[in-house]
Design an enzyme around this catalytic site. Structure first.
Site, short mmCIF file in Angstrom:
data_model
loop_
_atom_site.label_atom_id
_atom_site.label_comp_id
_atom_site.label_asym_id
_atom_site.label_seq_id
_atom_site.Cartn_x
_atom_site.Cartn_y
_atom_site.Cartn_z
N TRP A 67 106.30 35.18 -33.80
CA TRP A 67 105.07 34.67 -33.17
C TRP A 67 105.33 33.38 -32.42
O TRP A 67 106.02 32.49 -32.88
CB TRP A 67 104.02 34.43 -34.25
N ASN A 98 102.87 30.45 -30.01
CA ASN A 98 101.61 30.11 -29.35
C ASN A 98 101.76 28.82 -28.53
O ASN A 98 102.55 28.82 -27.57
CB ASN A 98 100.42 30.09 -30.31
N ASP A 99 101.08 27.75 -28.83
CA ASP A 99 100.94 26.61 -27.91
C ASP A 99 102.28 26.04 -27.42
O ASP A 99 103.18 25.79 -28.22
CB ASP A 99 100.21 25.47 -28.61
N GLN A 126 104.81 26.10 -30.64
CA GLN A 126 104.41 26.56 -31.97
C GLN A 126 105.05 27.90 -32.27
O GLN A 126 105.01 28.82 -31.44
CB GLN A 126 102.89 26.68 -32.03
N TRP A 176 101.82 21.30 -36.63
CA TRP A 176 101.03 21.88 -35.54
C TRP A 176 101.27 21.12 -34.23
O TRP A 176 102.12 20.26 -34.12
CB TRP A 176 99.55 21.87 -35.93
N SER A 177 100.44 21.45 -33.24
CA SER A 177 100.70 21.04 -31.86
C SER A 177 100.66 19.53 -31.64
O SER A 177 100.10 18.77 -32.43
CB SER A 177 99.69 21.71 -30.92
N ARG A 226 93.12 17.02 -34.42
CA ARG A 226 94.46 17.51 -34.11
C ARG A 226 94.78 17.42 -32.61
O ARG A 226 93.96 17.06 -31.80
CB ARG A 226 94.61 18.96 -34.57
N ASP A 227 96.05 17.78 -32.34
CA ASP A 227 96.59 17.94 -30.99
C ASP A 227 96.62 16.63 -30.20
O ASP A 227 95.94 16.48 -29.17
CB ASP A 227 95.80 19.00 -30.20
#
Length: 460
Positions: A56, A58-59, A75, A119-120, A183-184
């Site tokens: 997988w 993603n970002d 990610q 995470w991102s 987040r982010d």
């Protein structure tokens, strides 16, 4: 204002500590996996878009250029083809943004402040001190906190090893901000007062919050400079153009966000969680975006992968100053192979012509249509219609005076599967208007969990 206070606190950490900090190893040794087991026949796996060998994605995170090398972090689930309970920062490098080398993972869950996932986030290059990564960690209490990591060896152009700041987390959710919605962090910028600032996405009192978002270069401030604020929600990335006033730490948009399909978007198809960086070598800003799958979970697990990054795009402000213009980076020409050319082909109404000689599932198409009688175009007032609804209501099967005409892409021989990219011509208040649409309603016979039947469009 509470968030502003937290952001200024981060500024002090970045400014006073630089890169001379006590640090912890990233601990990714237990997360590395170099054995790739994929089906031999991967007819739907792309050849030119960025993808890891498996699992997988993603970002996009922290894209940057450093010592002659382009870097892309992203990610990644090291354990499977679905979004996982443990997410990490994978890391790849390139010399041309087209051909990529996959390196060992950059950030993995090892400490109480990120033990449940990394995470991102974003990367910031400190003048004279090299890059710094800010990322969201899911801590032992499943709260979202902001952390910092630094290169272990600044002389390494590949930046293969990263170490975590020993005083992490450097930011925790302020009072009133939900711990699972903080987040982010964006790329940081140097404020007029000499302090570094950054933006965190948050949620409080049933309302999303942001001050400014990445993609804006605040190092140049004058009347001729515009800044872009991006907001990602409902699986789409929207943006506004406006002005950042550093003395007020406030962003003033040229037009308010309406919450309708008339708002500006980077892309009207599969494109989310985008990230930009400034390529100082070629004096351009590059845009990346995550393209997620429409397959079912079972299909993703069977094929062994899910998700890819868009072709990187050069992005700039158009001459009107009212919207962004984007185009695939010039390096994409390196991928061109066999060329097929046709000239002066007359197409009758309702006819379909197959372009022979192209067998690749991915092609770069340049086409020019000449319509001899534009005066027959229907009238359209662009200020009183929603072009997205117009694309939906008048899809590729609905005949108008001048349109639809265009291309059937990814089409089977019997045309039971196809994706139409088509145009319509209208007469506007000041000249003619071109409506460009995409109709994915027939792109697959398979029942998909996320068909995303949303038309790509533009009126000019």
């Amino acid at each position: 204002m509470e968030i502003l206070a937290v952001l200024v606190g981060l500024c002090c950490v970045l400014q006073s500590n630089g890169i001379e900090v006590e640090a912890l190893e990233n601990g990714c040794q237990n997360f590395q996996s170099h054995t790739v087991m994929l089906q031999e026949n991967q007819s739907y796996r792309t050849s030119f878009h960025f993808q890891p060998p498996k699992n997988w994605l993603n970002d996009p995170n922290g894209p940057m250029w450093y010592k002659g090398v382009y870097h892309l972090f992203y990610q990644y689930n090291p354990y499977g083809a679905l979004f996982g309970d443990v997410m990490i920062w994978a890391h790849s490098v390139s010399h041309d943004l087209i051909n990529w080398i996959h390196l060992n993972h950059a950030l993995c869950p090892t400490e109480p402040y990120d033990i449940n996932s990394c995470w991102s986030g974003s990367a910031t290059t400190l003048p004279g001190k090299g890059p710094v990564i800010l990322y969201t960690g899911i801590d032992a209490n499943h709260c979202q906190v902001q952390n910092m990591a630094l290169p272990k060896n600044l002389s390494d152009p590949l930046l293969e090893e990263w170490i975590k700041f020993a005083q992490n987390p450097i930011m925790t959710p302020p009072d009133g901000v939900e711990g699972n919605n903080f987040r982010d962090p964006t790329t940081a910028w140097l404020s007029h007062d000499g302090k570094w600032s950054v933006i965190i996405g948050g949620w409080s009192n049933n309302q999303g919050m942001a001050i400014l978002t990445d993609g804006a270069d605040t190092s140049v401030l004058n009347e001729g400079v515009k800044h872009v604020m991006k907001a990602g929600f409902n699986s789409h990335d929207y943006y506004m153009i406006g002005t950042y006033v550093p003395e007020m730490e406030k962003y003033i948009p040229d037009n308010d966000f309406t919450g309708t399909s008339m708002d500006l978007r980077y892309d009207h198809g599969k494109f989310y969680a985008s990230k930009t960086f400034f390529d100082s070598v070629k004096n351009r800003r590059i845009l990346w975006g995550w393209v997620n799958e429409s397959d079912s979970r079972e299909d993703d697990m069977e094929k062994g992968w899910s998700g890819l990054q868009s072709i990187p795009r050069h992005i700039w402000l158009d001459r009107s100053g009212k919207q962004l213009v984007q185009w695939p980076i010039e390096e994409i020409s390196k991928l061109h192979g066999k060329k097929v050319s046709l000239f002066h082909k007359k197409l009758d109404s309702g006819s379909i012509f197959e372009v022979q000689g192209i067998t690749a599932s991915q092609a770069d198409v340049e086409v020019v249509f000449e319509l001899p009688e534009l005066q027959e175009a229907e009238f359209l007032n662009p200020t009183s219609v929603d072009p997205q609804l117009l694309c939906t209501d008048a899809n590729a099967s609905i005949k108008g005076r001048l349109g639809p005409f265009g291309l059937l892409t990814l089409a089977t021989k019997d045309l039971t599967e196809q994706t139409a990219i088509f145009f319509r011509i209208f007469k506007g208040l000041k000249g003619y208007l071109v409506l460009m649409c995409s109709d994915p309603s027939r792109f697959s016979l398979v029942s998909l969990t996320d068909p995303n039947v949303i038309e790509a469009l533009n009126i000019k």
